[in-house]
Design an enzyme around this catalytic site. Structure first.
Site, PDB file in Angstrom:
ATOM      1  N   HIS A 298     -16.312 -39.437 -20.007  1.00 42.32           N
ATOM      2  CA  HIS A 298     -16.713 -38.068 -19.636  1.00 42.32           C
ATOM      3  C   HIS A 298     -15.865 -37.028 -19.131  1.00 42.32           C
ATOM      4  O   HIS A 298     -15.088 -37.614 -18.093  1.00 42.32           O
ATOM      5  CB  HIS A 298     -18.156 -38.157 -18.719  1.00 42.32           C
ATOM      6  CG  HIS A 298     -18.731 -36.778 -18.631  1.00 42.32           C
ATOM      7  ND1 HIS A 298     -19.346 -36.026 -19.762  1.00 42.32           N
ATOM      8  CD2 HIS A 298     -18.634 -35.749 -17.522  1.00 42.32           C
ATOM      9  CE1 HIS A 298     -19.775 -35.104 -18.919  1.00 42.32           C
ATOM     10  NE2 HIS A 298     -19.551 -34.810 -17.877  1.00 42.32           N
TER      11      HIS A 298
ATOM     12  N   ARG B  10     -35.443 -38.556 -31.772  1.00 44.27           N
ATOM     13  CA  ARG B  10     -34.077 -39.210 -31.058  1.00 44.27           C
ATOM     14  C   ARG B  10     -34.646 -40.663 -31.103  1.00 44.27           C
ATOM     15  O   ARG B  10     -33.591 -41.443 -31.484  1.00 44.27           O
ATOM     16  CB  ARG B  10     -34.368 -38.786 -29.656  1.00 44.27           C
ATOM     17  CG  ARG B  10     -33.058 -39.270 -28.901  1.00 44.27           C
ATOM     18  CD  ARG B  10     -32.916 -38.645 -27.538  1.00 44.27           C
ATOM     19  NE  ARG B  10     -32.656 -37.249 -27.584  1.00 44.27           N
ATOM     20  CZ  ARG B  10     -31.646 -36.510 -28.286  1.00 44.27           C
ATOM     21  NH1 ARG B  10     -30.745 -37.103 -28.702  1.00 44.27           N
ATOM     22  NH2 ARG B  10     -31.730 -35.081 -28.369  1.00 44.27           N
TER      23      ARG B  10
ATOM     24  N   GLY C  51     -11.663 -38.376 -32.390  1.00 51.28           N
ATOM     25  CA  GLY C  51     -11.487 -39.731 -32.252  1.00 51.28           C
ATOM     26  C   GLY C  51      -9.866 -40.444 -31.770  1.00 51.28           C
ATOM     27  O   GLY C  51      -9.678 -41.215 -32.038  1.00 51.28           O
TER      28      GLY C  51
ATOM     29  N   ASN D 122     -18.934 -45.189 -21.496  1.00 54.73           N
ATOM     30  CA  ASN D 122     -18.705 -43.762 -21.835  1.00 54.73           C
ATOM     31  C   ASN D 122     -17.520 -42.965 -21.120  1.00 54.73           C
ATOM     32  O   ASN D 122     -17.340 -43.376 -19.857  1.00 54.73           O
ATOM     33  CB  ASN D 122     -20.169 -42.814 -21.649  1.00 54.73           C
ATOM     34  CG  ASN D 122     -20.087 -41.476 -21.996  1.00 54.73           C
ATOM     35  OD1 ASN D 122     -19.330 -41.286 -23.202  1.00 54.73           O
ATOM     36  ND2 ASN D 122     -20.595 -40.518 -21.282  1.00 54.73           N
TER      37      ASN D 122
ATOM     38  N   SER E  92     -14.050 -39.356 -16.112  1.00 58.35           N
ATOM     39  CA  SER E  92     -14.458 -40.286 -15.613  1.00 58.35           C
ATOM     40  C   SER E  92     -15.012 -41.387 -16.595  1.00 58.35           C
ATOM     41  O   SER E  92     -15.491 -41.090 -17.860  1.00 58.35           O
ATOM     42  CB  SER E  92     -15.697 -40.101 -14.908  1.00 58.35           C
ATOM     43  OG  SER E  92     -15.805 -38.952 -13.793  1.00 58.35           O
TER      44      SER E  92
ATOM     45  N   ASP F 189     -25.074 -39.053 -18.116  1.00 58.21           N
ATOM     46  CA  ASP F 189     -23.651 -39.021 -17.275  1.00 58.21           C
ATOM     47  C   ASP F 189     -24.005 -39.274 -15.990  1.00 58.21           C
ATOM     48  O   ASP F 189     -23.135 -39.085 -15.232  1.00 58.21           O
ATOM     49  CB  ASP F 189     -23.026 -37.481 -17.285  1.00 58.21           C
ATOM     50  CG  ASP F 189     -22.822 -36.963 -18.705  1.00 58.21           C
ATOM     51  OD1 ASP F 189     -22.422 -37.726 -19.651  1.00 58.21           O
ATOM     52  OD2 ASP F 189     -22.957 -35.800 -19.224  1.00 58.21           O
TER      53      ASP F 189
ATOM     54  N   MET G 259     -21.485 -37.353 -29.462  1.00 56.76           N
ATOM     55  CA  MET G 259     -22.136 -36.256 -28.654  1.00 56.76           C
ATOM     56  C   MET G 259     -23.534 -36.410 -28.955  1.00 56.76           C
ATOM     57  O   MET G 259     -24.162 -35.454 -29.509  1.00 56.76           O
ATOM     58  CB  MET G 259     -21.475 -35.011 -29.284  1.00 56.76           C
ATOM     59  CG  MET G 259     -19.961 -34.971 -29.074  1.00 56.76           C
ATOM     60  SD  MET G 259     -19.505 -35.337 -27.493  1.00 56.76           S
ATOM     61  CE  MET G 259     -19.577 -33.696 -26.481  1.00 56.76           C
TER      62      MET G 259
HETATM   63  C1  GAR Z   1     -13.265 -36.483 -24.985  1.00 56.04           C
HETATM   64  O1  GAR Z   1     -12.628 -35.615 -24.290  1.00 56.04           O
HETATM   65  C2  GAR Z   1     -14.442 -36.988 -24.222  1.00 56.04           C
HETATM   66  O2  GAR Z   1     -14.275 -37.099 -22.727  1.00 56.04           O
HETATM   67  C3  GAR Z   1     -15.590 -35.923 -24.585  1.00 56.04           C
HETATM   68  O3  GAR Z   1     -15.528 -35.756 -25.742  1.00 56.04           O
HETATM   69  C4  GAR Z   1     -14.043 -35.662 -26.114  1.00 56.04           C
HETATM   70  C5  GAR Z   1     -13.821 -36.719 -27.521  1.00 56.04           C
HETATM   71  O4  GAR Z   1     -12.516 -36.409 -27.810  1.00 56.04           O
HETATM   72  N1  GAR Z   1     -16.816 -36.641 -24.307  1.00 56.04           N
HETATM   73  C6  GAR Z   1     -17.963 -35.902 -23.824  1.00 56.04           C
HETATM   74  O5  GAR Z   1     -17.869 -34.688 -23.693  1.00 56.04           O
HETATM   75  C7  GAR Z   1     -19.109 -36.843 -23.811  1.00 56.04           C
HETATM   76  N2  GAR Z   1     -20.162 -35.932 -23.068  1.00 56.04           N
HETATM   77  P1  GAR Z   1     -11.982 -37.455 -28.999  1.00 56.04           P
HETATM   78  O6  GAR Z   1     -12.957 -37.563 -30.117  1.00 56.04           O
HETATM   79  O7  GAR Z   1     -10.582 -37.009 -29.537  1.00 56.04           O
HETATM   80  O8  GAR Z   1     -11.718 -38.923 -28.459  1.00 56.04           O
END
Ligand code: GAR
Length: 210
Positions: A109, A65, A11, A107, A136, A145, A90
């Site tokens: 990514h 899902r 987070g 989102n 992005s 994505d 995720m």
């Molecule tokens: C982030 O790096 C985000 O870009 C990635 O998860 C991480 C979450 O970090 N998201 C994905 O890979 C989505 N496909 P956080 O929990 O510290 O914010």
């Protein structure tokens, strides 16, 4: 405007958005932080900030899902969010759920989309000997994505980089660009129309922002 943030883990992006709201830089309210993972640290961050939390565990739920997303929608509906922010959530979302929130869900990514959709983006960029990488923010559409990109930030890749260092470099940029995009949306400057993203009626991604 009410913002719901969905997380599965640490987070840190949520924290950056919380900080921007607290400092008055985003003129909105985080009405909910929801996680599909019991014990996700993002939930603790929300609680520390006095934000409502919900857990809808996906592991061993026995739900398909589509069934999970119906439950997710029921929880979200209680909070009536204007914007849904996926911040390291995720899970792949079902078609019906995505359609319902199209234009209202974003989102982040960790790649320069359309490069490296899916998982292990840092590893793939290193394996391909890319010299630049990045992050992005995009509107969520039915294509994984694949929704219209709103804003990207680039970082260099150096020869001695490993996955950890590269991920950290990308995350620093995430914490800058995600709050900025949330701010634009809350200010009603950001829209999605006919599968494209617009800021102040100009087609995105913009050059020269961030
Ligand atoms: C982030 O790096 C985000 O870009 C990635 O998860 C991480 C979450 O970090 N998201 C994905 O890979 C989505 N496909 P956080 O929990 O510290 O914010």
């Amino acid at each position: 405007m009410k913002i719901a943030v969905l997380v599965s883990g640490n987070g840190s992006n949520l924290q950056s958005i919380i900080d921007h709201v607290t400092q008055g830089k985003i003129p909105g309210e985080i009405c909910l932080v929801l996680s599909n993972v019991v014990g996700a640290y993002g939930l603790e961050r929300a609680q520390q900030a006095g934000i409502a939390t919900e857990i809808l565990a996906s592991k061993d739920s026995g739900l398909s899902r589509e069934e999970y997303d119906i439950e997710l929608d029921k929880v979200l509906a209680k909070y009536e969010p204007d914007l849904i922010v996926l911040a390291g959530f995720m899970r792949i979302l079902s078609y019906a759920f995505v359609k319902q929130y199209e234009g209202k869900m974003i989102n982040i990514h960790p790649s320069l989309l359309p490069k490296y959709k899916g998982l292990h983006t840092h590893q793939r960029a290193l394996e391909n000997k890319d010299t630049e990488h990045g992050v992005s923010v995009h509107f969520v559409t039915a294509e994984l994505d694949g929704g219209p990109v709103i804003l990207q930030a680039k970082v260099p890749i150096f020869a001695e980089d490993d996955e950890t260092i590269l991920a950290e470099r990308v995350q620093q940029q995430e914490h800058v660009i995600y709050p900025l995009v949330v701010k634009w949306f809350v200010e009603k400057r950001l829209t999605m129309s006919d599968g494209a993203a617009f800021l102040d009626n100009a087609l995105l991604p913009a050059k020269g922002y961030a």
